[in-house]
Scaffold this motif. Structure first.
Motif, PDB file in Angstrom:
ATOM      1  N   TYR A  78       4.909  21.602  44.795  1.00  0.00           N
ATOM      2  CA  TYR A  78       4.410  20.026  45.639  1.00  0.00           C
ATOM      3  C   TYR A  78       3.133  19.462  44.978  1.00  0.00           C
ATOM      4  O   TYR A  78       2.312  20.466  45.344  1.00  0.00           O
ATOM      5  CB  TYR A  78       4.385  20.696  46.445  1.00  0.00           C
ATOM      6  N   ASN A 110       1.269  18.017  46.985  1.00  0.00           N
ATOM      7  CA  ASN A 110       0.580  17.788  48.339  1.00  0.00           C
ATOM      8  C   ASN A 110       1.565  17.977  49.471  1.00  0.00           C
ATOM      9  O   ASN A 110       2.934  18.556  50.053  1.00  0.00           O
ATOM     10  CB  ASN A 110      -0.497  16.634  48.893  1.00  0.00           C
ATOM     11  N   ASP A 111       0.729  18.875  50.559  1.00  0.00           N
ATOM     12  CA  ASP A 111       1.831  19.119  51.950  1.00  0.00           C
ATOM     13  C   ASP A 111       2.467  17.939  52.343  1.00  0.00           C
ATOM     14  O   ASP A 111       3.921  18.090  53.179  1.00  0.00           O
ATOM     15  CB  ASP A 111       0.822  19.592  52.652  1.00  0.00           C
TER      16      ASP A 111
END
Length: 147
Positions: free
Chosen positions: A108, A110-111
């Protein structure tokens, strides 16, 4: 097709990136920008692959976008000049995966990339554990429900 100036990003290639992303994903530039990740994804790709390789992909994309006069021509040109071309195929597939799943080479970005993946919109769902559907949402039948 005309590549319009998008936002206030000074980098011309950003506009090409957004225009080809629109064609590769089937989502409009506005929908892609509403994820809040457009500039982040652009910068992330630049940090992950050689700039010259990404620029070559964007130049091929620019030529395809500018030489196509309608959506059918654009679809055929993308298939012939980007998807079938070994030099650009991998990047195109990675860009599609990035927008839909929020991942680049399995990780991923980022979150927020998980939460904002286009896959959730396509499925008419929400990302489990990240964006709850809302109070009493269970009492509404799912979209395209046959029951």
């Amino acid at each position: 097709m005309i590549i319009n100036k998008i936002l206030n990003v000074d980098d011309y290639y950003y506009d090409v990136f957004m225009a080809i992303s629109e064609s590769l994903t089937g989502f409009s530039v506005n929908e892609l920008q509403s994820t809040g990740l457009a500039e982040i994804y652009y910068q992330y790709i630049l940090s992950q692959i050689e700039t010259a390789t990404f620029i070559e992909f964007l130049n091929v994309s620019k030529n395809v976008l500018e030489s196509s006069e309608n959506k059918e021509q654009l679809k055929n040109a993308i298939k012939a000049e980007i998807i079938s071309n070994p030099a650009t195929q991998g990047i195109a597939q990675s860009v599609i995966t990035l927008w839909y799943l929020g991942t680049w080479e399995g990780a991923y970005v980022n979150d927020r990339s998980y939460k904002e993946g286009l896959v959730w919109t396509v499925m008419h769902a929400h990302p489990p554990g990240a964006k709850q559907p809302g109070f009493k949402s269970w009492e509404t039948k799912p979209v395209n429900s046959n029951s």
